[in-house]
Design a protein around this motif. Structure first.
Motif, mmCIF file in Angstrom:
data_model
loop_
_atom_site.group_PDB
_atom_site.id
_atom_site.type_symbol
_atom_site.label_atom_id
_atom_site.label_comp_id
_atom_site.label_asym_id
_atom_site.label_seq_id
_atom_site.Cartn_x
_atom_site.Cartn_y
_atom_site.Cartn_z
ATOM 1 N N UNK A 4 0.836 -1.221 0.000
ATOM 2 C CA UNK A 4 0.000 0.000 0.000
ATOM 3 C C UNK A 4 0.863 1.260 0.000
ATOM 4 N N UNK A 5 2.008 1.203 0.671
ATOM 5 C CA UNK A 5 2.840 2.412 0.769
ATOM 6 C C UNK A 5 3.441 2.807 -0.579
ATOM 7 N N UNK A 6 3.429 1.867 -1.529
ATOM 8 C CA UNK A 6 3.991 2.178 -2.864
ATOM 9 C C UNK A 6 2.932 2.707 -3.818
ATOM 10 N N UNK A 7 1.690 2.684 -3.382
ATOM 11 C CA UNK A 7 0.596 3.083 -4.282
ATOM 12 C C UNK A 7 0.306 4.579 -4.144
ATOM 13 N N UNK A 8 -0.359 5.131 -5.175
ATOM 14 C CA UNK A 8 -0.819 6.524 -5.120
ATOM 15 C C UNK A 8 -2.350 6.506 -5.085
ATOM 16 N N UNK A 9 -2.909 7.504 -4.428
ATOM 17 C CA UNK A 9 -4.374 7.597 -4.409
ATOM 18 C C UNK A 9 -4.887 7.926 -5.803
ATOM 19 N N UNK A 10 -6.053 7.323 -6.127
ATOM 20 C CA UNK A 10 -6.686 7.723 -7.391
ATOM 21 C C UNK A 10 -7.660 8.865 -7.073
ATOM 22 N N UNK A 11 -8.067 9.615 -8.074
ATOM 23 C CA UNK A 11 -8.982 10.742 -7.839
ATOM 24 C C UNK A 11 -10.309 10.184 -7.323
ATOM 25 N N UNK A 12 -10.795 10.808 -6.239
ATOM 26 C CA UNK A 12 -12.060 10.321 -5.638
ATOM 27 C C UNK A 12 -13.228 10.692 -6.548
ATOM 28 N N UNK A 13 -13.995 9.692 -6.912
ATOM 29 C CA UNK A 13 -15.168 9.979 -7.768
ATOM 30 C C UNK A 13 -16.444 9.485 -7.089
ATOM 31 N N UNK A 14 -17.530 10.234 -7.261
ATOM 32 C CA UNK A 14 -18.830 9.744 -6.800
ATOM 33 C C UNK A 14 -19.096 8.432 -7.547
ATOM 34 N N UNK A 15 -19.605 7.456 -6.819
ATOM 35 C CA UNK A 15 -19.921 6.201 -7.509
ATOM 36 C C UNK A 15 -18.763 5.227 -7.566
ATOM 37 N N UNK A 16 -17.580 5.659 -7.091
ATOM 38 C CA UNK A 16 -16.433 4.717 -7.080
ATOM 39 C C UNK A 16 -16.779 3.555 -6.139
ATOM 40 N N UNK A 17 -16.157 2.431 -6.400
ATOM 41 C CA UNK A 17 -16.478 1.228 -5.616
ATOM 42 C C UNK A 17 -15.873 1.295 -4.218
ATOM 43 N N UNK A 18 -16.695 0.926 -3.234
ATOM 44 C CA UNK A 18 -16.169 0.771 -1.878
ATOM 45 C C UNK A 18 -15.356 -0.517 -1.843
ATOM 46 N N UNK A 19 -14.445 -0.629 -0.883
ATOM 47 C CA UNK A 19 -13.708 -1.897 -0.773
ATOM 48 C C UNK A 19 -14.688 -2.983 -0.332
ATOM 49 N N UNK A 20 -14.452 -4.193 -0.808
ATOM 50 C CA UNK A 20 -15.297 -5.321 -0.383
ATOM 51 C C UNK A 20 -14.771 -5.815 0.965
ATOM 52 N N UNK A 21 -15.562 -6.643 1.616
ATOM 53 C CA UNK A 21 -15.126 -7.247 2.892
ATOM 54 C C UNK A 21 -13.785 -7.969 2.699
ATOM 55 N N UNK A 22 -13.713 -8.723 1.611
ATOM 56 C CA UNK A 22 -12.504 -9.527 1.343
ATOM 57 C C UNK A 22 -11.289 -8.614 1.130
ATOM 58 N N UNK A 23 -11.494 -7.543 0.367
ATOM 59 C CA UNK A 23 -10.377 -6.601 0.148
ATOM 60 C C UNK A 23 -9.946 -5.963 1.460
ATOM 61 N N UNK A 24 -10.934 -5.582 2.272
ATOM 62 C CA UNK A 24 -10.623 -4.921 3.553
ATOM 63 C C UNK A 24 -9.775 -5.838 4.422
ATOM 64 N N UNK A 25 -10.124 -7.128 4.447
ATOM 65 C CA UNK A 25 -9.355 -8.090 5.248
ATOM 66 C C UNK A 25 -7.912 -8.171 4.744
#
Ligand SMILES: C[C@H](O)[C@H](O)[C@H]1CNC2=NC(N)=NC(=O)C2=N1
Length: 120
Positions: A4-25
């Motif tokens: 995660x520390x190597x990633x950059x944030x993407x532009x926040x958009x209305x309607x963007x997908x929330x993380x799923x339970x599996x992704x959050x874990x």
């Protein structure tokens, strides 16, 4: 799973997908000191960092603020004598996006620089 520390944030958009339970874990494995709290029906990542005094807390707050500006993604921050509470969520989707996990991981990186400013 990429760092995660190597990633950059993407532009926040209305309607963007929330993380799923599996992704959050999966993401939470990289930010084990953070908890997912639901407040006002919005899931957020939260952590409280401890410091030896207010000056250190304020300096950490400034650095997190600079990170937020650099990434275009902003936290809620409560700065007190000896502690800073940070909460990450994505306002536009009223919940958690990968951006929030990226920022939690990057906030932990900033805290590493405060080794000497942590309470004894
Ligand atoms: C226009 C500006 O880029 C957007 O409003 C950004 C600013 N920072 C943000 N920060 C967070 N946490 N969530 C957002 O939806 C958000 N949107």
């Amino acid at each position: 799973m990429d760092e995660l520390t190597q990633m950059k944030c993407e532009v926040c958009r209305v309607g963007a997908a929330k993380v799923t339970e599996a992704e959050a874990i999966l993401y939470q494995k990289q930010v084990p000191n953070w908890i997912i709290m639901e407040r006002d029906n919005i899931k957020r990542l939260e952590r409280v960092y401890k410091f030896k005094d207010f000056v250190a807390a304020l300096s950490f707050t400034q650095k997190v603020g600079r990170l937020a500006e650099d990434e275009g993604h902003h936290p809620a921050i409560l700065t007190e004598w000896g502690s800073v509470g940070v909460a990450w969520w994505t306002h536009k989707i009223h919940g958690l996006h990968r951006n929030d996990f990226i920022m939690a991981a990057k906030t932990d990186e900033i805290y590493k620089d405060f080794e000497g400013s942590k309470p004894r």
